[in-house]
Design a protein around this motif. Structure first.
Motif, short mmCIF file in Angstrom:
data_model
loop_
_atom_site.label_atom_id
_atom_site.label_comp_id
_atom_site.label_asym_id
_atom_site.label_seq_id
_atom_site.Cartn_x
_atom_site.Cartn_y
_atom_site.Cartn_z
N ASN A 1 0.85 -1.19 0.00
CA ASN A 1 0.00 0.00 0.00
C ASN A 1 0.89 1.24 0.00
O ASN A 1 2.07 1.17 -0.34
CB ASN A 1 -0.94 -0.04 1.21
N ASN A 2 0.33 2.36 0.39
CA ASN A 2 1.09 3.61 0.49
C ASN A 2 1.03 4.16 1.91
O ASN A 2 0.96 5.37 2.11
CB ASN A 2 0.54 4.65 -0.50
N LEU A 3 1.04 3.28 2.89
CA LEU A 3 0.93 3.70 4.28
C LEU A 3 2.19 4.45 4.71
O LEU A 3 3.30 4.10 4.33
CB LEU A 3 0.72 2.47 5.17
N THR A 4 1.96 5.47 5.53
CA THR A 4 3.05 6.32 6.01
C THR A 4 3.04 6.36 7.54
O THR A 4 2.20 5.74 8.18
CB THR A 4 2.93 7.74 5.44
N GLY A 5 3.99 7.12 8.09
CA GLY A 5 4.06 7.25 9.54
C GLY A 5 4.80 6.08 10.17
O GLY A 5 5.40 5.24 9.47
N GLU A 6 4.76 6.01 11.46
CA GLU A 6 5.50 4.99 12.20
C GLU A 6 4.65 3.72 12.39
O GLU A 6 3.42 3.76 12.31
CB GLU A 6 5.92 5.53 13.57
N VAL A 7 5.36 2.64 12.65
CA VAL A 7 4.67 1.40 13.03
C VAL A 7 4.16 1.60 14.46
O VAL A 7 4.96 1.80 15.38
CB VAL A 7 5.62 0.19 12.97
N PRO A 8 2.85 1.57 14.67
CA PRO A 8 2.35 1.86 16.03
C PRO A 8 2.74 0.77 17.02
O PRO A 8 2.59 -0.43 16.74
CB PRO A 8 0.84 1.92 15.82
N GLY A 9 3.24 1.19 18.14
CA GLY A 9 3.60 0.22 19.17
C GLY A 9 2.42 -0.57 19.68
O GLY A 9 2.58 -1.68 20.21
N GLU A 10 1.23 -0.03 19.47
CA GLU A 10 0.03 -0.72 19.94
C GLU A 10 -0.18 -2.08 19.28
O GLU A 10 -0.93 -2.92 19.79
CB GLU A 10 -1.20 0.15 19.69
N ILE A 11 0.52 -2.32 18.14
CA ILE A 11 0.43 -3.64 17.52
C ILE A 11 0.89 -4.71 18.50
O ILE A 11 0.42 -5.85 18.47
CB ILE A 11 1.25 -3.69 16.21
N GLY A 12 1.79 -4.34 19.40
CA GLY A 12 2.25 -5.29 20.41
C GLY A 12 1.15 -5.77 21.34
O GLY A 12 1.34 -6.77 22.06
N GLU A 13 0.03 -5.07 21.36
CA GLU A 13 -1.10 -5.49 22.19
C GLU A 13 -1.93 -6.57 21.52
O GLU A 13 -2.83 -7.14 22.14
CB GLU A 13 -1.97 -4.28 22.53
N CYS A 14 -1.63 -6.87 20.25
CA CYS A 14 -2.30 -7.98 19.54
C CYS A 14 -1.56 -9.26 19.90
O CYS A 14 -0.79 -9.81 19.11
CB CYS A 14 -2.28 -7.74 18.04
N THR A 15 -1.77 -9.73 21.09
CA THR A 15 -0.94 -10.80 21.66
C THR A 15 -1.18 -12.16 21.04
O THR A 15 -0.47 -13.12 21.37
CB THR A 15 -1.16 -10.87 23.18
N SER A 16 -2.18 -12.30 20.17
CA SER A 16 -2.42 -13.58 19.49
C SER A 16 -1.83 -13.61 18.09
O SER A 16 -1.94 -14.62 17.39
CB SER A 16 -3.93 -13.86 19.41
N LEU A 17 -1.18 -12.53 17.68
CA LEU A 17 -0.72 -12.38 16.31
C LEU A 17 0.42 -13.36 16.00
O LEU A 17 1.40 -13.45 16.74
CB LEU A 17 -0.24 -10.94 16.09
N THR A 18 0.27 -14.10 14.88
CA THR A 18 1.32 -15.01 14.42
C THR A 18 1.95 -14.55 13.12
O THR A 18 3.07 -14.97 12.80
CB THR A 18 0.76 -16.44 14.22
N PHE A 19 1.27 -13.69 12.36
CA PHE A 19 1.73 -13.26 11.03
C PHE A 19 1.53 -11.76 10.92
O PHE A 19 0.41 -11.27 11.08
CB PHE A 19 0.93 -14.01 9.95
N LEU A 20 2.61 -11.04 10.62
CA LEU A 20 2.54 -9.59 10.47
C LEU A 20 3.34 -9.17 9.25
O LEU A 20 4.56 -9.37 9.19
CB LEU A 20 3.08 -8.89 11.72
N ASP A 21 2.66 -8.61 8.25
CA ASP A 21 3.33 -8.17 7.02
C ASP A 21 2.96 -6.71 6.75
O ASP A 21 1.81 -6.40 6.44
CB ASP A 21 2.91 -9.06 5.85
N LEU A 22 3.95 -5.83 6.87
CA LEU A 22 3.78 -4.41 6.60
C LEU A 22 4.70 -3.97 5.45
O LEU A 22 4.95 -2.77 5.29
CB LEU A 22 4.10 -3.59 7.85
N SER A 23 5.17 -4.90 4.66
CA SER A 23 6.17 -4.61 3.64
C SER A 23 5.59 -3.77 2.51
O SER A 23 4.37 -3.66 2.33
CB SER A 23 6.73 -5.93 3.09
N VAL A 24 6.51 -3.17 1.74
CA VAL A 24 6.20 -2.40 0.54
C VAL A 24 5.20 -1.28 0.86
O VAL A 24 4.08 -1.22 0.33
CB VAL A 24 5.67 -3.31 -0.60
N ASN A 25 5.58 -0.42 1.78
CA ASN A 25 4.83 0.78 2.10
C ASN A 25 5.81 1.95 2.20
O ASN A 25 6.92 1.87 1.67
CB ASN A 25 4.06 0.58 3.42
#
Length: 482
Positions: A378-402
């Motif tokens: 996508n064209n997402l901007t800004g910082e990776v929010p630290g709040e993603i760390g509160e998704c404690t069940s997350l097994t897959f995280l892809d923020l590439s190509v932004n």
């Protein structure tokens, strides 16, 4: 026991051959259920002498041989069950067309071959015809159009061919029509749009062409529609939820175009929508993603545009059901709405391959059940929010190509104890590689390449299992793995 009327031995461990009917009270017996056992060998021809029987079931056994044509002598029979786990030789005896009192015929899943006999069209009292999961071939005989009392028709999972005969338009009482996994061709019959009682329509995995009947759902209380994996064109009919009872809509793998119908945005019973791999365009209907019963939305690989809709003021407690949202490979733009965080049951969120801009809202951290998050491409901007760390069940995280910037929030990501895939490549992230990531024992794959990271790559913990490609394209990084 000459006066015995009901003999029900269903669901036991009886074995061996079925008894000779001459040993049964043929003139008195009206109900004989030998189903759900381990009877073997063949159905005795003498069963055709049970002149008073109205209910006969030998389903769910291990019977073989041919279905005896003598069963056609049972003119008092109202319900006949022969399928499930039995493996009969040959096909459906034409003599079954003589069962003039028959209401329910179930021959499902018992190895039947050959064609559907036209003589079944004489069963004018028939309410239910189940022939699914056999090896039947040929076409549907037009004589079945005489079954004007029929409510449930299932011929799915066979090798039937040809077009659906227009004579079936006379079956005005149909509630269920299952013809999936066959080789039918031609158009989806227009008369299906005129049926006033139709609830379930499943025609998936055939070779149907043309458009879906425009009137489908206008007169009928549709609950489930699956026309996927055909060659259908045209638009999705606007009336599918006109009666307010539609629960499941599956139209994937076709050539449909046009918008998602506005009526689907006001369908409170809708639970699953799968229209991926088509050519849909336009914006999503207002309120669609926030329907109270919606659990699954798969609209990937279309040409949908516009902004992802906000919550429209719907209270969060009324939209807790959505667990899978896949809108990847479309043309959505605008920002990711903060109301995405209100989907408390969301487990899979896939929005890759769009044109989304702006920042990742910190409200994403409220998705406590999220297992997979893909916002790549996508064209997402800004910082990776630290709040993603509160998704404690997350097994897959892809923020590439932004176009993400700032530091990787390693300490917050380390709070996710089950994360095994992390991809933040092809962004504009800077700062060092977080040492905290080395303690993420579940992390088996990580890609931090093609950013502006600097400093020394840590060597401890999980970093020992990552190769040089995980850090390539960061010219200011150094370390033994680079």
């Amino acid at each position: 026991m000459p006066a015995l009327q009901v003999l029900d031995l269903y669901d036991n461990d009886l074995a061996g051959p079925l008894p000779d009917a001459s040993k049964l009270p043929a003139r008195a017996l009206v109900h004989l259920d030998l189903g759900g056992n381990f009877f073997s060998a063949t159905i005795p021809r003498s069963f055709g002498s049970l002149e008073a029987v109205q209910f006969l079931s030998v389903a769910g056994n291990s019977l073989t041989g041919a279905i005896p044509p003598e069963l056609g002598n049972l003119t008092a029979l109202r319900q006949l069950f022969l399928g499930y786990f039995n493996q009969f030789d040959g096909g459906i005896p034409a003599e079954l067309g003589r069962l003039s009192s028959l209401v329910h015929l179930d021959l499902a899943s018992c190895g039947l071959q050959g064609a559907i006999p036209p003589s079944l069209g004489a069963l004018t009292r028939l309410d239910t015809l189940y022939l699914q999961t056999n090896q039947l071939n040929g076409t549907i005989p037009p004589e079945l159009g005489n079954l004007t009392a029929l409510r449930f028709l299932d011929v799915s999972n066979n090798a039937l061919t040809g077009e659906v005969p227009p004579q079936l338009a006379a079956l005005r009482e149909l509630r269920l029509v299952n013809m999936f996994i066959n080789r039918f061709r031609g158009g989806v019959p227009e008369f299906l749009g005129d049926l006033e009682h139709l609830q379930v329509l499943k025609l998936w995995q055939n070779n149907f062409t043309g458009s879906i009947p425009a009137a489908l759902g206008r007169a009928a209380p549709l609950q489930e529609v699956d026309l996927s994996t055909n060659r259908l064109t045209g638009e999705v009919p606007r009336w599918l939820c006109a009666r307010g009872q539609l629960q499941i809509l599956i139209l994937l793998n076709n050539f449909l175009f046009g918008p998602v119908p506005e009526g689907l945005g006001d369908c409170p019973t809708l639970t699953r929508v799968r229209i991926s791999n088509n050519y849909l365009t336009g914006e999503l209907p207002r309120g669609f993603l926030y329907l109270p019963a919606l659990t699954t939305v798969e609209l990937q690989s279309n040409y949908l545009t516009g902004h992802l809709p906000e919550d429209d003021g719907i209270p969060a407690k009324e939209r807790k059901m959505l667990s899978l949202l896949n809108l990847s490979s479309n043309r959505f733009n605008g920002s990711l709405p903060s109301s995405i965080g209100s989907f408390s049951s969301l487990q899979t969120l896939l929005l890759s391959g769009n044109q989304l801009a702006g920042g990742i809202p910190p409200e994403v951290g409220r998705l406590k059940r999220l297992l997979k998050l893909d916002l790549s491409g996508n064209n997402l901007t800004g910082e990776v929010p630290g709040e993603i760390g509160e998704c404690t069940s997350l097994t897959f995280l892809d923020l590439s190509v932004n176009q993400l910037t700032g530091a990787i929030p390693g300490a917050r990501l380390a709070e996710i104890k089950v994360l095994n895939y992390l991809n933040v490549s092809w962004n504009k992230l800077d700062g060092g590689v977080p040492a905290e990531m080395g303690g993420m024992k579940s992390l088996t794959a990580a890609d931090l390449s093609h950013n502006d990271l600097s400093g020394v790559v840590p060597q401890s913990g999980q970093f020992a299992y990552l190769n040089a490609t995980s850090f390539a394209g960061n010219p200011r990084l150094c370390g033994t793995t680079i």
